[in-house]
Design a protein around this motif. Structure first.
Motif, short mmCIF file in Angstrom:
data_model
loop_
_atom_site.label_atom_id
_atom_site.label_comp_id
_atom_site.label_asym_id
_atom_site.label_seq_id
_atom_site.Cartn_x
_atom_site.Cartn_y
_atom_site.Cartn_z
N ASP A 289 54.74 44.44 54.86
CA ASP A 289 54.63 44.28 56.30
C ASP A 289 54.47 42.79 56.59
OD1 ASP A 289 54.70 47.04 56.97
OD2 ASP A 289 52.61 47.21 56.36
N TYR A 290 55.45 42.21 57.28
CA TYR A 290 55.42 40.79 57.62
C TYR A 290 54.93 40.69 59.05
CZ TYR A 290 56.73 36.00 56.57
OH TYR A 290 56.69 34.66 56.28
N GLU A 291 53.68 40.26 59.21
CA GLU A 291 53.02 40.32 60.52
C GLU A 291 52.75 38.96 61.15
OE1 GLU A 291 49.47 42.62 59.84
OE2 GLU A 291 50.61 44.48 59.62
N THR A 292 53.49 37.96 60.75
CA THR A 292 53.30 36.64 61.34
C THR A 292 54.67 36.03 61.65
OG1 THR A 292 52.32 34.44 61.05
CG2 THR A 292 53.17 35.50 59.07
N ASP A 293 54.70 35.13 62.62
CA ASP A 293 55.95 34.47 62.99
C ASP A 293 56.33 33.37 61.99
OD1 ASP A 293 56.26 36.04 65.25
OD2 ASP A 293 55.17 34.64 66.54
N ARG A 294 55.35 32.84 61.27
CA ARG A 294 55.62 31.75 60.34
C ARG A 294 56.36 32.28 59.12
NH1 ARG A 294 51.35 27.19 58.15
NH2 ARG A 294 52.98 25.72 57.52
N GLN A 295 57.53 31.73 58.87
CA GLN A 295 58.36 32.20 57.77
C GLN A 295 58.09 31.40 56.49
OE1 GLN A 295 60.43 34.99 58.02
NE2 GLN A 295 59.23 35.12 59.89
N LEU A 296 58.04 32.10 55.38
CA LEU A 296 57.81 31.46 54.09
C LEU A 296 59.01 30.63 53.64
CD1 LEU A 296 55.91 34.29 52.21
CD2 LEU A 296 55.07 31.96 52.56
N GLY A 297 60.22 31.05 54.02
CA GLY A 297 61.41 30.31 53.63
C GLY A 297 61.81 30.54 52.18
N ILE A 298 61.33 31.61 51.57
CA ILE A 298 61.65 31.97 50.20
C ILE A 298 62.00 33.46 50.19
CG2 ILE A 298 60.18 30.19 49.15
CD1 ILE A 298 58.00 32.33 48.79
N ASP A 299 62.55 33.94 49.09
CA ASP A 299 62.87 35.36 48.98
C ASP A 299 61.59 36.11 48.59
OD1 ASP A 299 63.91 37.88 48.66
OD2 ASP A 299 65.56 37.25 47.34
N TYR A 300 60.70 36.25 49.55
CA TYR A 300 59.37 36.80 49.28
C TYR A 300 59.40 38.23 48.76
CZ TYR A 300 59.87 38.90 53.93
OH TYR A 300 60.32 39.61 55.02
N GLU A 301 60.40 39.01 49.15
CA GLU A 301 60.49 40.40 48.65
C GLU A 301 60.83 40.42 47.17
OE1 GLU A 301 63.39 41.53 51.59
OE2 GLU A 301 61.92 42.81 52.61
N ALA A 302 61.86 39.69 46.78
CA ALA A 302 62.26 39.66 45.37
C ALA A 302 61.17 39.06 44.50
CB ALA A 302 63.56 38.88 45.21
N LEU A 303 60.56 37.98 44.97
CA LEU A 303 59.49 37.34 44.20
C LEU A 303 58.30 38.28 44.02
CD1 LEU A 303 59.69 33.79 45.77
CD2 LEU A 303 60.15 34.36 43.36
N ALA A 304 57.91 38.99 45.07
CA ALA A 304 56.80 39.94 44.96
C ALA A 304 57.14 40.99 43.90
CB ALA A 304 56.53 40.60 46.31
N GLY A 305 58.36 41.50 43.93
CA GLY A 305 58.78 42.49 42.94
C GLY A 305 58.70 41.97 41.51
N GLN A 306 59.16 40.73 41.31
CA GLN A 306 59.13 40.14 39.97
C GLN A 306 57.70 39.99 39.46
OE1 GLN A 306 61.23 36.40 40.18
NE2 GLN A 306 63.10 37.37 40.90
#
Length: 164
Positions: free
Chosen positions: A6-23
């Motif tokens: 759940d992405y609940e903020t307007d500030r974007q990480l600018g990285i592939d946060y889903e793939a990285l979390a999975g790894q």
């Protein structure tokens, strides 16, 4: 393995946060020899919301980088025998082990990456590895526990090639 994000903020990480979390989640589960498919909930939020949750659950009225909410009361870290006799630790639809929730402040990811002189990717992945160890029953209340967690976090990130 399922990671509900759940992405609940307007500030974007600018990285592939889903793939990285999975790894990172996969690597920690592999290193900790988890014999089950697992499920983790990840909330990416801002300082204000993590401060509110930190105050509600820990009575600390300040933002923090990451909060962990384990579902399993491990007596010994990563000792999965605690779940063998209790199906309530599993999602009945998927048979996945319900590990718990991770909440990360995107604001703190940026601040700490700058403070520690490394990338946003490294900081984000570090916080996930750290929190995953908490979900598996590890803590850092003593210096021995802290050293153990630090070594496990570093090993997971090193194996993934995510370095400072």
């Amino acid at each position: 393995m399922t990671i509900q994000i759940d992405y609940e903020t307007d500030r974007q990480l600018g990285i592939d946060y889903e793939a990285l979390a999975g790894q990172v989640v996969r690597k920690v589960l592999e290193m900790e020899k988890c014999p089950y498919d697992a499920q983790v909930n990840l909330v990416l939020t801002d300082n204000e919301e993590i401060r509110r949750v930190n105050n509600e659950f820990r009575q600390i009225d300040a933002p923090t980088d990451v909060l962990s909410f384990p579902m399993i009361p491990f007596e010994t870290p990563a000792d999965y025998t605690v779940v063998e006799e209790d199906e309530s630790y599993f999602d009945l639809d998927t048979d996945e082990l319900l590990l718990g929730d991770i909440m990360i402040s995107v604001d703190r990811v940026f601040a700490q990456a700058e403070e520690y002189g490394h990338s946003v990717t490294r900081e984000y992945c570090f916080l996930i590895a750290h929190s995953m160890l908490h979900l598996l029953g590890y803590d850092h209340m003593t210096s021995e526990e802290a050293q153990d967690m630090e070594a496990r976090q570093a090993s997971a990130l090193d194996e993934l090639g995510i370095t400072r």
